[in-house]
Design an enzyme around this catalytic site. Sequence first.
Site, mmCIF file in Angstrom:
data_model
loop_
_atom_site.group_PDB
_atom_site.id
_atom_site.type_symbol
_atom_site.label_atom_id
_atom_site.label_comp_id
_atom_site.label_asym_id
_atom_site.label_seq_id
_atom_site.Cartn_x
_atom_site.Cartn_y
_atom_site.Cartn_z
ATOM 1 N N ASP A 106 74.537 -4.175 52.982
ATOM 2 C CA ASP A 106 74.886 -5.740 53.873
ATOM 3 C C ASP A 106 74.234 -7.200 54.298
ATOM 4 O O ASP A 106 74.848 -7.688 54.043
ATOM 5 C CB ASP A 106 75.906 -5.843 54.959
ATOM 6 C CG ASP A 106 76.237 -3.788 55.524
ATOM 7 O OD1 ASP A 106 77.178 -4.041 53.930
ATOM 8 O OD2 ASP A 106 77.127 -3.813 56.432
ATOM 9 N N LYS A 110 72.920 -8.717 48.541
ATOM 10 C CA LYS A 110 72.583 -8.086 47.467
ATOM 11 C C LYS A 110 73.139 -8.283 46.125
ATOM 12 O O LYS A 110 72.801 -8.942 45.258
ATOM 13 C CB LYS A 110 71.994 -6.739 47.340
ATOM 14 C CG LYS A 110 71.208 -6.288 48.156
ATOM 15 C CD LYS A 110 71.477 -4.960 48.294
ATOM 16 C CE LYS A 110 72.940 -3.754 48.587
ATOM 17 N NZ LYS A 110 72.770 -3.972 49.830
HETATM 18 P P1 IMP Z 1 78.659 6.784 53.660
HETATM 19 O O1 IMP Z 1 78.213 6.280 52.576
HETATM 20 O O2 IMP Z 1 80.234 6.704 53.580
HETATM 21 O O3 IMP Z 1 78.611 8.277 53.387
HETATM 22 O O4 IMP Z 1 77.999 6.512 54.972
HETATM 23 C C1 IMP Z 1 76.887 7.011 55.204
HETATM 24 C C2 IMP Z 1 76.743 5.669 56.172
HETATM 25 O O5 IMP Z 1 76.289 4.733 55.114
HETATM 26 C C3 IMP Z 1 77.282 5.359 57.305
HETATM 27 O O6 IMP Z 1 76.748 5.104 58.298
HETATM 28 C C4 IMP Z 1 77.749 4.209 56.552
HETATM 29 O O7 IMP Z 1 78.455 3.037 57.464
HETATM 30 C C5 IMP Z 1 76.976 3.098 55.853
HETATM 31 N N1 IMP Z 1 77.116 2.966 54.614
HETATM 32 C C6 IMP Z 1 77.267 3.437 53.109
HETATM 33 N N2 IMP Z 1 77.568 2.742 52.426
HETATM 34 C C7 IMP Z 1 77.765 1.171 53.171
HETATM 35 C C8 IMP Z 1 77.287 -0.542 53.014
HETATM 36 O O8 IMP Z 1 77.765 -0.392 51.605
HETATM 37 N N3 IMP Z 1 76.879 -0.872 53.636
HETATM 38 C C9 IMP Z 1 76.343 -0.748 55.440
HETATM 39 N N4 IMP Z 1 76.108 0.699 55.790
HETATM 40 C C10 IMP Z 1 76.963 1.354 54.981
#
Ligand code: IMP
Length: 445
Positions: free
Chosen positions: A37, A40
């Site tokens: 976040d 980018k």
């Molecule tokens: P997942 O990628 O859905 O498996 O989530 C794993 C971790 O990465 C969690 O803490 C999410 O909040 C974080 N996360 C995944 N994608 C993003 C993003 O695009 N921005 C910020 N955090 C992310």
Amino acid sequence: MVLDTVLTIIFVNYQTSNEVKGACMQTMAIIGAQWGDEGKGKLTDLLAEKCDLVVRYQGGHNAGHTIWVNGQKTVLHVIPSGVLHPHCLSVIGHGVVLEPENFLTELARIKQVTKVSPDNLKISSTATVITSYHKLLDAAREAQGSEKIGTTGKGIGPAYEAKVSRRAIKVKDLLDKDTLVRRLSNGYAEKAIIFKHLYQIDFPTIEQEVERLYRFGETLKDYVTDSFGLIDQKLSQGKRVLYEGAQGILLDIDYGTYPYVTSSSTAASGIFTGAGIPHHKLEEVIGVAKAYTTRVGEGPFPTELHDEMGTLIQQKGNEIGATTGRKRRCGWIDIPLLRYAVKCSQLSSIALTKLDILCGLSELKVCYAYEVNGKTVDCAYPGINLYNAKPLFKDFKPFNDDFTGKPSQELQNYINFIQEAVGIPVGIYAYGPDRNQIVFRKDYF
Ligand code: IMP
């Protein structure tokens, strides 16, 4: 400096395929230097104007890249942020996990704001498919697991697990029903036991899932290509390629704050495996960092603010996840973590974003080191227990710029301190969401 001039400097000398090699910037990466976040999308969109290809190499629709053009907001999840420039070829590389239904919904939405067709958008035939089972498993684990990760619930982790266990479905498999049946049958009995007996949730039959995926495959088939071959060919023609990272280095499966990470290689190393250019060096790796720090989901966060200042930054910065709508945790900028990010991805410059959010605050701090077990530590090496790291802060005189003229001394002090502390230039800073709310500080590109 006018953006066009800067971009000309970046890519100066680019003329023909043979002349370009080694003489100018042909490959560039934009990578999150924190927990995602960082902004980018905006930067990718801006630099894509002078690029030929923008390539996503990891992650999936867990990402939320927001771009503002003339007051109009566009959020991209899996489609590369170069798509708003129709001349630019957007490529979803083989390291990405693709949820076909979500992709098609996003595509339909983006088609309303820009020209997108199989001529300017390609999906790797070997990208991994996120199935209904992956989404169900992700949600069930988060709901019932004892150690919550706080995932986005999009099925990202289970899809990467399937890939590593060699049971995944690849995009090319969507185009053939028999292959789909064969691939989905593999491991189905195991899934059925887990869904039925462990999580007690309904799940689709193989036939239902095959029908669903095949239908989507039929719709997206014209976008499917051999992305390795395509990128390789474009590189050898001297085309300019921009690699767009999703999430941030601190969420990397290997370098990140495990287990509170995503399941892909978000660092620069992911480019080599997820886009397939091991033979080609990256000439510029821009690490994008907010002027403060945010994190969504669980995990350590040494500079997190649990007070009114944290709430103020969260509200002023509209720190709400673009994908999940969750409030982001907020804290001061963390130099030890940034130093670590620089090392993990050999970052060559920093783009510092959202400086406007810090304007006019009653106080301003930078965490320059941690105290860990009585010792001062200046880089967040993985051996450090971040829960145990006491941030050491340097106070700065708050700035209150309106960004119309020369930056105030206070703003310059803040940026220069960060630059010196991380050891690479802050080459870009941004002070608002729109394309033109950005300053290129140096011509070194
Ligand atoms: P997942 O990628 O859905 O498996 O989530 C794993 C971790 O990465 C969690 O803490 C999410 O909040 C974080 N996360 C995944 N994608 C993003 C993003 O695009 N921005 C910020 N955090 C992310």
